[in-house]
Design an enzyme around this catalytic site. Structure first.
Site, short mmCIF file in Angstrom:
data_model
loop_
_atom_site.label_atom_id
_atom_site.label_comp_id
_atom_site.label_asym_id
_atom_site.label_seq_id
_atom_site.Cartn_x
_atom_site.Cartn_y
_atom_site.Cartn_z
N ASN A 77 40.62 45.57 50.73
CA ASN A 77 41.46 44.58 50.02
C ASN A 77 41.27 43.17 50.59
O ASN A 77 41.48 42.17 49.88
CB ASN A 77 42.95 44.92 50.15
CG ASN A 77 43.33 46.26 49.56
OD1 ASN A 77 44.27 46.88 50.01
ND2 ASN A 77 42.59 46.72 48.56
N LEU A 78 40.90 43.08 51.87
CA LEU A 78 40.96 41.80 52.56
C LEU A 78 39.94 40.78 52.04
O LEU A 78 40.06 39.59 52.32
CB LEU A 78 40.76 42.02 54.07
CG LEU A 78 41.74 43.00 54.72
CD1 LEU A 78 41.46 43.12 56.21
CD2 LEU A 78 43.18 42.60 54.47
N ARG A 80 39.67 39.71 49.12
CA ARG A 80 40.25 38.88 48.06
C ARG A 80 41.77 38.78 48.14
O ARG A 80 42.35 37.86 47.59
CB ARG A 80 39.85 39.42 46.68
CG ARG A 80 40.42 40.81 46.41
CD ARG A 80 39.65 41.59 45.38
NE ARG A 80 40.19 42.98 45.24
CZ ARG A 80 39.90 43.95 46.07
NH1 ARG A 80 39.10 43.75 47.10
NH2 ARG A 80 40.40 45.16 45.89
N CYS A 194 37.84 47.03 39.38
CA CYS A 194 37.21 46.26 40.45
C CYS A 194 36.59 47.16 41.51
O CYS A 194 35.60 46.80 42.15
CB CYS A 194 38.25 45.33 41.09
SG CYS A 194 38.81 44.01 40.00
N CYS A 314 74.76 36.28 30.44
CA CYS A 314 73.91 36.10 31.62
C CYS A 314 73.81 34.61 31.89
O CYS A 314 74.76 33.86 31.61
CB CYS A 314 72.55 36.76 31.41
SG CYS A 314 71.60 36.06 30.04
#
Length: 353
Positions: A77-78, A80, A194, A314
């Protein structure tokens, strides 16, 4: 497009210093920065798109950021996912994300949703947020996000990347949505992810920066949002193309919902008023005598509403509209929602405590 968020309290001297470059922009200014600080934004996925998006949302001063991801950080993962570092390998991504945001600005509130978005959880998770950024990497999750936000009647920002390519758009239930872009998912195995095809890390950053820019515009009302348009990025050719996107006319538009105005509620009281906002929002001001029932709890059990007639509200009307739809689906007919929400109530001179 009107700003999605009402402004929060006046800025402190320290806040003016931190966001001084925003204050210099007439399209944002102090009022826009107060809107950002009052905003609640959910990011789906803390991966290639979610990582830079979370950092830039926090740097922009978005006051409450939710992150939904059930995964853990892996070494691959690192390349990107710049939110995480080597020391985070093996940790839950939501925990790593919360720590990274805290290092950038400890004043930002991070809500961790360490779970997978499912058909059973999507409505509950998106409830309570003003805007959603979808950086997920599966068609299944994108359809879940789309359908939950169509039901909620709220816009959202979508992004996707693969290899050297990226796509970004803003969807809205009143116009084109993700299902207009992709009416059906491609057959399994026909579109690689990916992990099979690869992705350039910088493409994730480029697409995520556009997503955050669109989010800031929507939250503050600045500029022209990317509605009805899909931005296509080709990093190898270094081009950005814009493609028009129109809603399928066969798709049913939003149904009419019973509403009351703030003036009606002020002059003709009698209904039970139920506040579907989150507790921290209610703490900053509430309609006297109203009952608290956050949207997520109401959607989980629409029967929890008191006997009618009931008026739901709300902040601005989008979440209460979603709540009305859920209650009407149970067969009740004695419910309505406050048009314009608490903001309209205050603008009409309604008291608050």
């Amino acid at each position: 497009m009107r700003a999605l968020v009402e402004p929060g309290p006046e800025l402190t001297a320290a806040q003016r210093d931190r966001w001084s470059r925003h204050l210099l922009l007439p399209e944002i200014g102090e009022l826009g920065q107060r809107r950002l600080l009052n905003a609640r934004v959910l990011v789906v996925g803390a991966g290639g798109l979610g990582s830079p998006a979370l950092l830039y949302l926090a740097a922009a001063g978005v006051g409450t950021i939710g992150v939904v991801d059930d995964d853990v950080v892996e070494t691959s993962n690192l390349q990107r996912q710049v939110l995480h570092g080597t020391a985070d390998v093996g940790r839950a991504k939501v925990d790593s994300a919360a720590d990274a945001v805290a290092r950038l600005d400890p004043g930002i509130t991070v809500v961790r949703h360490r779970e997978r978005l499912t058909s059973a959880s999507a409505a509950r998770i998106v409830a309570g947020y003003d805007l959603v950024l979808d950086g997920s990497d599966t068609f299944e999750t994108r359809y879940l996000v789309n359908d939950a936000l169509v039901a909620a009647g709220r816009p959202w920002v979508w992004g996707a990347v693969l290899r050297f390519d990226g796509h970004v758009s803003v969807f809205d239930p009143a116009g084109a949505t993700y299902r207009d872009l992709f009416p059906t998912a491609p057959p399994p195995g026909t579109v690689p992810g990916c992990g099979e095809a690869g992705v350039l890390g910088g493409v994730c950053a480029a697409v995520a920066s556009v997503m955050v820019t669109e989010a800031v515009k929507l939250l503050t009302g600045a500029g022209r949002p990317l509605l009805g348009r899909v931005l296509v990025h080709d990093a190898l050719a270094m081009t950005w193309r814009e493609l028009p996107l129109r809603a399928d006319p066969r798709r049913a538009g939003p149904t009419h919902l019973p509403t009351v105005t703030a003036a009606d509620l002020l002059t003709r009281p009698g209904a039970v008023v139920v506040d579907v906002r989150e507790p921290d929002e209610r703490a900053r001001g509430a309609i006297p005598g109203s009952l608290a029932l956050p949207l997520g709890e109401l959607l989980a059990d629409p029967g929890a509403l008191p006997a009618g007639p009931v008026v739901l509200h709300c902040a601005r009307g989008s979440r209460s509209a979603e709540a009305v739809r859920a209650v009407l689906a149970t067969g009740r007919t004695d419910v309505a929602h406050l048009e314009g929400g608490f903001a309209a109530w205050r603008a009409a001179g309604g008291p608050a405590h």
